[in-house]
Design a protein around this motif. Structure first.
Motif, PDB file in Angstrom:
ATOM      1  N   GLU A   1     -30.261  -5.099 -28.207  1.00  8.37           N
ATOM      2  CA  GLU A   1     -29.719  -5.699 -26.984  1.00  8.37           C
ATOM      3  C   GLU A   1     -30.562  -5.341 -25.753  1.00  8.37           C
ATOM      4  O   GLU A   1     -30.040  -5.130 -24.657  1.00  8.37           O
ATOM      5  N   GLY A   2     -31.882  -5.286 -25.954  1.00  6.34           N
ATOM      6  CA  GLY A   2     -32.765  -5.068 -24.832  1.00  6.34           C
ATOM      7  C   GLY A   2     -32.907  -3.631 -24.387  1.00  6.34           C
ATOM      8  O   GLY A   2     -33.458  -3.361 -23.311  1.00  6.34           O
ATOM      9  N   HIS A   3     -32.435  -2.686 -25.212  1.00  5.79           N
ATOM     10  CA  HIS A   3     -32.514  -1.276 -24.855  1.00  5.79           C
ATOM     11  C   HIS A   3     -33.184  -0.489 -25.984  1.00  5.79           C
ATOM     12  O   HIS A   3     -33.004  -0.802 -27.171  1.00  5.79           O
TER      13      HIS A   3
ATOM     14  N   GLN B   1     -36.411  -8.225 -15.170  1.00  8.31           N
ATOM     15  CA  GLN B   1     -36.400  -6.856 -15.678  1.00  8.31           C
ATOM     16  C   GLN B   1     -35.019  -6.513 -16.207  1.00  8.31           C
ATOM     17  O   GLN B   1     -34.025  -6.635 -15.510  1.00  8.31           O
ATOM     18  N   HIS B   2     -34.972  -6.098 -17.472  1.00  8.92           N
ATOM     19  CA  HIS B   2     -33.691  -5.837 -18.143  1.00  8.92           C
ATOM     20  C   HIS B   2     -33.383  -4.341 -18.236  1.00  8.92           C
ATOM     21  O   HIS B   2     -32.260  -3.914 -18.008  1.00  8.92           O
ATOM     22  N   SER B   3     -34.376  -3.534 -18.613  1.00 12.31           N
ATOM     23  CA  SER B   3     -34.157  -2.092 -18.754  1.00 12.31           C
ATOM     24  C   SER B   3     -35.489  -1.368 -18.681  1.00 12.31           C
ATOM     25  O   SER B   3     -36.555  -1.991 -18.782  1.00 12.31           O
TER      26      SER B   3
ATOM     27  N   GLU C   1     -35.331 -15.709 -19.280  1.00 11.02           N
ATOM     28  CA  GLU C   1     -34.196 -16.569 -18.975  1.00 11.02           C
ATOM     29  C   GLU C   1     -34.611 -18.018 -19.190  1.00 11.02           C
ATOM     30  O   GLU C   1     -35.632 -18.469 -18.664  1.00 11.02           O
TER      31      GLU C   1
ATOM     32  N   PHE D   1     -38.476  -6.677 -20.239  1.00 15.08           N
ATOM     33  CA  PHE D   1     -38.148  -7.880 -19.487  1.00 15.08           C
ATOM     34  C   PHE D   1     -37.437  -8.870 -20.400  1.00 15.08           C
ATOM     35  O   PHE D   1     -37.739  -8.977 -21.595  1.00 15.08           O
ATOM     36  N   ARG D   2     -36.500  -9.602 -19.828  1.00 15.54           N
ATOM     37  CA  ARG D   2     -35.731 -10.623 -20.554  1.00 15.54           C
ATOM     38  C   ARG D   2     -36.138 -12.002 -20.072  1.00 15.54           C
ATOM     39  O   ARG D   2     -36.231 -12.245 -18.865  1.00 15.54           O
TER      40      ARG D   2
ATOM     41  N   ARG E   1     -37.795 -13.779 -26.653  1.00 15.78           N
ATOM     42  CA  ARG E   1     -36.675 -13.463 -25.783  1.00 15.78           C
ATOM     43  C   ARG E   1     -36.966 -12.248 -24.910  1.00 15.78           C
ATOM     44  O   ARG E   1     -36.503 -12.158 -23.779  1.00 15.78           O
ATOM     45  N   TRP E   2     -37.748 -11.320 -25.471  1.00 14.20           N
ATOM     46  CA  TRP E   2     -37.997 -10.058 -24.798  1.00 14.20           C
ATOM     47  C   TRP E   2     -39.501  -9.828 -24.641  1.00 14.20           C
ATOM     48  O   TRP E   2     -40.278 -10.148 -25.538  1.00 14.20           O
TER      49      TRP E   2
END
Length: 263
Positions: A112-114, A66-68, A55, A52-53, A24-25
């Motif tokens: 949560e991606g952080h 790019q997520h964070s 999709e 990165f996430r 997922r990440w």
């Protein structure tokens, strides 16, 4: 480095089950400062890790967004690994300063991606370049390239780092005057599949040193070694081949060659 979500797809349709097996990440560590071997035009910059996430799409892997980004923290987070459940990320801060200052192993919570920095400890060797986590997540091992050393650090129950539990300094040099004359250069600290041994290819010594790992105490005992061709610069092991049966594919740099070893 890839991390999957902890999704239970047992009762989903075939597509859901297949997608749950994909990461997922995607976390990308990077140099943030210019070093002797880093000449990127993007340095200096503050983003040591970018997340990165993935999709989903109807067919195929999907695409990355790019997520964070880690906005502040230790510099040059060049190598990463994650806990089995993906809840914690560990990184080395690869700097070329003195052995006793600023060479860090860092622990982050990943949610949560952080990323949130938990703590960091000194590796006591310059240019920490690689780390490996034991299968049950209780010990990390780190290779210090310029320092020519390897260390072990215990992981606490909350995912943060305890104190360094063991430090081993390598001694010697190789015949290559440009890359080996200044001494040992530990390039990896890779555990085998069961977490019983740590294999450390040393570019400066033309050797792969084998340590027995006491996971409970976090201690490293040197038990054997195998030699590369003098001057070849033993630098990498393919982690996928550090097997239970004791076989490993070693890679040397001068020239680029590969060889199977048994330990």
């Amino acid at each position: 480095m890839c991390i999957r979500d902890s999704i239970n797809a047992e009762y989903g349709d075939t597509h859901t089950q297949q997608m749950s097996m994909l990461p997922r990440w995607l976390l990308v560590g990077s140099y943030t400062l210019k070093e002797g071997h880093v000449g990127s035009a993007s340095c200096p910059h503050p983003h040591g890790i970018t997340v990165f996430r993935r999709e989903d799409v109807a067919d195929g892997f999907g695409h990355l967004v790019q997520h964070s980004q880690l906005e502040e923290g230790p510099p040059n987070l060049s190598y990463l690994c994650a806990s089995k459940d993906g809840g914690f990320v560990y990184a080395v801060s690869e700097t070329g300063g003195p052995n006793e200052e600023g060479n860090l192993l860092c622990a982050f919570q990943f949610e949560e991606g952080h990323l949130t920095l938990l703590n960091s400890v000194e590796t006591m060797g310059a240019s920490a370049c690689h780390l490996s986590l034991s299968p049950c997540g209780e010990v990390l091992t780190v290779a210090n390239y310029s320092g020519g050393s390897v260390c072990a650090v215990k992981v606490q129950e909350d995912g943060s780092l305890g104190a360094m539990s063991c430090f081993r300094q390598h001694e010697g040099s190789g015949p290559n005057p440009e890359r080996q004359a200044d001494g040992a250069h530990a390039h990896m600290a890779q555990m085998d599949a069961e977490g019983r041994h740590v294999l450390v290819p040393d570019l400066g010594l033309d050797k792969v040193l084998v340590y027995r790992l006491d996971r409970e105490g976090g201690q490293l005992e040197r038990v054997s070694e195998f030699n590369a061709t003098p001057g070849a610069g033993s630098s990498l092991l393919t982690s996928a081949t550090v097997t239970v049966s004791g076989q490993v594919l070693g890679i040397c740099q001068f020239p680029l060659t590969a060889k199977w070893y048994t330990f």
